[in-house]
Design an enzyme around this catalytic site. Structure first.
Site, PDB file in Angstrom:
ATOM      1  N   SER A 199       1.026  -1.284  -0.043  1.00  0.00           N
ATOM      2  CA  SER A 199      -0.023   0.183  -0.110  1.00  0.00           C
ATOM      3  C   SER A 199       0.915   1.131  -0.061  1.00  0.00           C
ATOM      4  O   SER A 199       1.847   1.558  -1.096  1.00  0.00           O
ATOM      5  CB  SER A 199      -0.822  -0.065   1.166  1.00  0.00           C
ATOM      6  OG  SER A 199      -2.074   1.071   1.082  1.00  0.00           O
ATOM      7  N   ASP A 295      -8.473  -2.647  -6.941  1.00  0.00           N
ATOM      8  CA  ASP A 295      -7.950  -2.670  -5.511  1.00  0.00           C
ATOM      9  C   ASP A 295      -8.929  -1.989  -4.663  1.00  0.00           C
ATOM     10  O   ASP A 295      -9.605  -0.884  -4.926  1.00  0.00           O
ATOM     11  CB  ASP A 295      -6.763  -1.525  -5.763  1.00  0.00           C
ATOM     12  CG  ASP A 295      -6.189  -1.531  -4.224  1.00  0.00           C
ATOM     13  OD1 ASP A 295      -5.340  -2.325  -3.807  1.00  0.00           O
ATOM     14  OD2 ASP A 295      -6.483  -0.517  -3.490  1.00  0.00           O
ATOM     15  N   HIS A 362      -6.719  -6.067  -1.368  1.00  0.00           N
ATOM     16  CA  HIS A 362      -5.666  -4.906  -1.225  1.00  0.00           C
ATOM     17  C   HIS A 362      -4.684  -5.538  -0.324  1.00  0.00           C
ATOM     18  O   HIS A 362      -4.573  -5.978   0.738  1.00  0.00           O
ATOM     19  CB  HIS A 362      -6.351  -3.815  -0.450  1.00  0.00           C
ATOM     20  CG  HIS A 362      -5.311  -2.553  -0.107  1.00  0.00           C
ATOM     21  ND1 HIS A 362      -4.923  -1.810  -1.067  1.00  0.00           N
ATOM     22  CD2 HIS A 362      -4.748  -2.020   0.968  1.00  0.00           C
ATOM     23  CE1 HIS A 362      -4.230  -0.914  -0.594  1.00  0.00           C
ATOM     24  NE2 HIS A 362      -4.008  -1.160   0.769  1.00  0.00           N
TER      25      HIS A 362
END
Length: 418
Positions: A199, A295, A362
């Site tokens: 991330s 995502d 994610h």
């Protein structure tokens, strides 16, 4: 078969977890809590109780070099030492956790583990790519594995401060003192090294990949992995640019202009040079992009944040893709097309790797169920861990896989928000 993870109630073969999703802030990006924090909480809990805990180490003396968290506390990391054939190999995982994009959100962040080591967990469980078990992490289990904690709010970039509010934007200095610490602990003699991140940490691994290469001897095999770090400069459901506005705030509040790639800023504005799609093709060090085409964080906070959807038309769809109508799915398909185009020139390089699956998820490298488990997501018959390993160790050539569009992939572990 439909494989899902439920939030707030997460059901898995390991455990049952409860995490509470609270509404986002007025700017849609995480005060008091955002999508990133919710997913992170779920991931931290999603493991067996038998997983060993790795203690937090603060970097002593970092403050004398101005390398401090947003609130001025010492930065920290977790190190699980390598053994056997991996004793001289190093994996650095840069922690993710969103960003702060204005004075208010950065002040709030000071009161959390994302801005102060006072609030960081004193020990973390290492799973997925950080696991020390060969049956969970076949290629990197016996390496020196480090998780560098994230407390600067700008993906380990920035070198300024706000005197009035005592906010320290020192991500670049934290990166530098941490790397010096790891070099002194033995990384200087590494024969193999991998910089990874998830991330906001995945973006950081892109921003710092070539710097990482330069720290180590030419004889060291050095590569980089970005997991869920391909944040796109996409149009949201209202026709606006929610993530561009967010990133512009990050770049402005932390004065990042001087810290961004000059190769990029020579021809694009600073905010554009915080977007990985404008950076990845210029990275000289071999890199692997691991991302989902849909995502979950980008859907929640970039494509359909509350500010772009005040009427809540997208609320059910972005919580569970099975509740989307055909036009909403088409919107996601157009986003996937942008993702594929964004990695086009990057994938032309033989040294780079790619795993873009059509899941609503994610971060897939830190979670055991998506990294390497019996029912993990697959592309071309390979799980994420196997694809990354094939690429890192050059076991096969051209490790580049892009999934067919949703709904063709039945191996996904999709996130469902409730």
């Amino acid at each position: 078969m439909r494989s899902v993870l439920l939030i707030p109630v997460v059901v898995c073969w390991l455990c049952s977890v409860t995490a509470v999703v609270r509404s986002g802030s007025s700017d849609g990006f995480g005060i008091p809590i955002d999508t990133e924090a919710v997913i992170s909480l779920m991931e931290n809990k999603l493991m067996a109780s038998s997983v060993p805990m790795v203690p937090l180490t603060l970097i002593q003396g970092a403050d004398s070099k101005g390398a401090v968290c947003l609130d001025g506390t010492l930065p920290g990391y977790h190190l699980d030492r390598g053994f056997g054939s991996g004793a001289n190999s190093w994996l650095i995982q840069l922690e993710g956790g969103g960003w702060c994009n204005n004075h208010r959100s950065c002040v709030y962040r000071k009161t959390s583990r994302r801005g102060s080591s006072n609030f960081m967990e004193k020990a973390l469980a290492f799973t997925g790519i950080l696991s020390n078990k060969p049956e969970e992490n076949p290629d990197f289990f016996n390496w020196n594995r480090i998780k560098l904690r994230y407390c600067d709010g700008a993906s380990f970039s920035g070198d300024s401060q706000d005197e009035g509010s005592q906010l320290f934007y020192r991500g670049q200095r934290i990166w530098q003192v941490a790397m010096q610490e790891f070099l002194s602990l033995g990384m200087q003699q590494a024969n193999q090294a991998l910089l990874s991140g998830c991330s906001a940490g995945g973006l950081a691994s892109i921003l710092h990949c070539d710097e990482f290469r330069e720290l180590l001897p030419n004889s060291t095999k050095v590569k980089c992995l970005s997991d869920a770090g391909m944040f796109l400069d996409a149009v949201d459901v209202s026709g606006g640019h929610s993530l561009r506005n967010m990133f512009q705030g990050v770049v402005t509040v932390q004065n990042l202009q001087k810290d961004l790639s000059s190769t990029c800023t020579n021809h694009l504005d600073p905010t554009s040079c915080f977007f990985p799609q404008n950076l990845v093709s210029d990275i000289k060090t071999p890199m692997f992009l691991l991302n989902t085409a849909y995502d979950s964080w980008q859907i929640q906070e970039s494509l359909a944040p509350p500010t772009a959807d005040p009427g809540g038309i997208w609320k059910a769809c972005k919580s569970d893709h099975l509740h989307c109508n055909s036009s909403q799915i088409q919107f996601f398909q157009e986003f996937r097309t942008q993702m594929v185009l964004a990695v086009n020139s990057f994938s032309a390089s033989e040294q780079n790797g790619l795993f873009i699956n059509s899941c609503f998820a994610h971060c897939q490298s830190e979670r055991q169920d998506t990294w390497f488990a019996q029912d993990s997501p697959q592309l071309n018959g390979k799980r994420v861990a196997e694809s990354v390993g094939d690429w890192y160790f050059d076991r096969t050539t051209n490790v580049k896989a892009i999934d067919c569009p949703y709904p063709c992939d039945t191996t996904c572990h999709n996130l469902i928000f409730e």
